[in-house]
Design an enzyme around this catalytic site. Sequence first.
Site, PDB file in Angstrom:
ATOM      1  N   GLU A  37       1.086  -1.192  -0.182  1.00  0.00           N
ATOM      2  CA  GLU A  37       0.205  -0.264  -0.085  1.00  0.00           C
ATOM      3  C   GLU A  37       1.155   1.270  -0.107  1.00  0.00           C
ATOM      4  OE1 GLU A  37      -2.901   0.260   3.196  1.00  0.00           O
ATOM      5  OE2 GLU A  37      -3.306   2.126   2.298  1.00  0.00           O
ATOM      6  N   ARG A 267       5.417 -12.959  10.073  1.00  0.00           N
ATOM      7  CA  ARG A 267       6.515 -11.570   9.619  1.00  0.00           C
ATOM      8  C   ARG A 267       7.556 -12.004  10.528  1.00  0.00           C
ATOM      9  NH1 ARG A 267       3.817  -6.397   9.815  1.00  0.00           N
ATOM     10  NH2 ARG A 267       2.031  -6.602   8.326  1.00  0.00           N
ATOM     11  N   LYS A 277       4.509   0.147  10.135  1.00  0.00           N
ATOM     12  CA  LYS A 277       4.897   1.619   9.114  1.00  0.00           C
ATOM     13  C   LYS A 277       3.821   3.088   9.949  1.00  0.00           C
ATOM     14  CE  LYS A 277       3.032   0.410   4.710  1.00  0.00           C
ATOM     15  NZ  LYS A 277       2.744  -0.101   3.804  1.00  0.00           N
TER      16      LYS A 277
HETATM   17  P1  ATP Z   1       0.015  -1.455   7.270  1.00  0.00           P
HETATM   18  O1  ATP Z   1      -0.445  -1.700   8.122  1.00  0.00           O
HETATM   19  O2  ATP Z   1       0.482   0.112   6.159  1.00  0.00           O
HETATM   20  O3  ATP Z   1      -0.955  -2.682   6.183  1.00  0.00           O
HETATM   21  P2  ATP Z   1       2.049  -3.491   5.806  1.00  0.00           P
HETATM   22  O4  ATP Z   1       3.501  -3.257   6.513  1.00  0.00           O
HETATM   23  O5  ATP Z   1       0.665  -4.563   5.744  1.00  0.00           O
HETATM   24  O6  ATP Z   1       1.422  -2.466   6.828  1.00  0.00           O
HETATM   25  P3  ATP Z   1       1.949  -2.825   3.494  1.00  0.00           P
HETATM   26  O7  ATP Z   1       1.413  -2.355   2.084  1.00  0.00           O
HETATM   27  O8  ATP Z   1       0.242  -3.980   3.460  1.00  0.00           O
HETATM   28  O9  ATP Z   1       2.277  -2.629   4.477  1.00  0.00           O
HETATM   29  O10 ATP Z   1       1.994  -4.453   2.665  1.00  0.00           O
HETATM   30  C1  ATP Z   1       3.338  -4.823   1.762  1.00  0.00           C
HETATM   31  C2  ATP Z   1       3.555  -6.645   2.025  1.00  0.00           C
HETATM   32  O11 ATP Z   1       4.399  -6.800   2.627  1.00  0.00           O
HETATM   33  C3  ATP Z   1       1.930  -7.621   2.136  1.00  0.00           C
HETATM   34  O12 ATP Z   1       2.070  -8.405   2.064  1.00  0.00           O
HETATM   35  C4  ATP Z   1       2.640  -7.902   4.070  1.00  0.00           C
HETATM   36  O13 ATP Z   1       2.094  -8.641   4.342  1.00  0.00           O
HETATM   37  C5  ATP Z   1       3.888  -7.610   3.853  1.00  0.00           C
HETATM   38  N1  ATP Z   1       4.685  -7.079   4.636  1.00  0.00           N
HETATM   39  C6  ATP Z   1       4.984  -6.303   5.772  1.00  0.00           C
HETATM   40  N2  ATP Z   1       5.028  -6.481   7.014  1.00  0.00           N
HETATM   41  C7  ATP Z   1       5.955  -6.975   6.306  1.00  0.00           C
HETATM   42  C8  ATP Z   1       7.257  -7.668   7.325  1.00  0.00           C
HETATM   43  N3  ATP Z   1       7.352  -7.384   8.638  1.00  0.00           N
HETATM   44  N4  ATP Z   1       7.528  -9.180   7.425  1.00  0.00           N
HETATM   45  C9  ATP Z   1       7.393  -9.783   6.227  1.00  0.00           C
HETATM   46  N5  ATP Z   1       6.315  -8.927   5.324  1.00  0.00           N
HETATM   47  C10 ATP Z   1       5.759  -8.033   5.300  1.00  0.00           C
END
Ligand code: ATP
Length: 572
Positions: A37, A267, A277
Amino acid sequence: MNKDNPPLSTNFIQNIINEDLKNGKNDGRVHTRFPPEPNGYLHIGHAKAICLNFGLAIANKGLCNLRFDDTNPSKEDIEYVESIQADVKWLGFDWEDRLFYASDYFDKLYEFTLGLIKSGNAYVCDLSAQEIREYRGTLTEPGKDSPYRNRSIEENLDLFQRMREGEFPDGSRVLRAKIDMASPNLNMRDPVLYRILRSTHHRTGDNWCIYPMYDYAHPISDALESITHSICTLEFADHRPLYDWVLDKVDYSGDAKGRPQQIEFARLNLSHTVMSKRKLRELVMEGYVDGWDDPRMPTISGLRRRGYTPESIRDFCDRIGVAKRDSVVDIALLEHCIREQLNQHAPRVMAVLRPLRVIIDNYPEDQVEWLEAENNPENPSMGSRQIPFSREIFIEQEDFMENPPKKFFRLSPGGEIRLKSAYIIKCEEVVKDENGAIIELHCSYDPDSRSGGATSGRKIKGTSHWVSAQHAIKAKVRLYDHLFTSEDPDDCEEEGADYKSQLNPDSLRVLDDCRVEPSLAAAEPGSRFQFLRQGYFCADAIDSQEGHLVFNRIVSLRDTWAKIQKENRSNQ
Ligand code: ATP
Ligand code: MG
């Protein structure tokens, strides 16, 4: 590292793919996507998701898309869209011509939604957000049906179209899936699919005043891109039934092949930092760090600025593997990965961070010798360079002690040290200012003690790095420590404290008066070196230039990860 985490190549997702390929599922296609996002910069956790999605595609001769999940215009920005693309590319991955946006599908999604209403699977609900929450029930109590749940299909179609036309104020109505208010899974209790929101979108402008929810847009976006394996983090496991419900109820078959499958993995959490974020944004917006690319940040842009290489980050993601259970990875492992790479590839140079002037009284006043120094003993193909030696040099302040404890193998009054790639010197006199602070040392040197000389084999315990005073170049050096003192800064929130209370006040130290050897005069911004005995450094990509050198310390030389591994082995 956790024994439960096998390397990327043998992870449980690959096993699922192997099984699918064996069964001829999806006609043998493997197609993944990375779906950020655009509401912030990517961090090392995202790097794991990127390596996993692109890595699986590469390993299985498949494809991986980059898709922006831009369904929430109020938080999103083009700055993030651009930084995300730069970061994925820098990490070494290529989406070729497959850059997509969920917003590309808004028209399609709207059309599908009319179908969903016509088949009686969605309804317009006039409850307020607060009322929807109250009607939803709890984990132990079933929810209650909305009084609007049994509106006729005609009325729902009419209201939804008028929502889209902008007839109703923000928040006054939503479109909901008609599933089951008594489901044990809260996500299945008639979740909201569309909301009214007047917010200019960075791509679609003011075309829309209704926006789909993530849980609705995501499975449809996956289906429209013919994604086979939709990989996400564990917190979405409870959303999987909704993901599947959407794919069951929406008729996308004319627009896509196959049916995507959602698979969840744990994660990445990293010690001594935060990964949310929202928190990273707060640190930037409130000035706790100097921007998203502050070298202390766990963002990809921060790690890049610090001096991390894409190879070291990919290596790290590979080593931590893919698990089904959440855990915290020691940041020392990340540091170990860059150290291993730079040990082989970074040239070794001499830099004095806290200079102490040394005058060698028996060295001829106008003489300069150019001495040969190896660039990297680990990697002889990197050759050697010439470094100047002269009567006045700088050594490190901490390499001299007036009243040394036992086992201090550096310089002290009457004592000797070897200067790296040069001579043995002996301290003859200590000069102090009126306050008793040491300002310089007078030494003598042994002219035969250089490599090849008659006394070169003399046993001297300490070797120091040094630079020639008249040739050395001034530089600024930034030394970094963990951004947070506690291992898990989020932990304190359980006791009602703010994670920011765990910020490390000493995470940045700036040394303004360092001296580096002249071979660094034109150090390319972004280039990396080992400063002997001080660690690995990177010429800052933004602030450093000829005449005004600035170096960031990437990591010190002490490999705490290797030490932990060794202790673990001897404890087994
Ligand atoms: P938000 O709370 O804004 O949704 P987010 O960290 O999930 O934050 P996204 O932009 O939705 O951010 O993440 C993009 C992709 O990265 C998603 O598929 C998510 O699952 C993966 N991702 C995010 N944080 C992690 C992490 N700490 N470890 C592994 N994958 C991650
Ligand atoms: Mg997310």
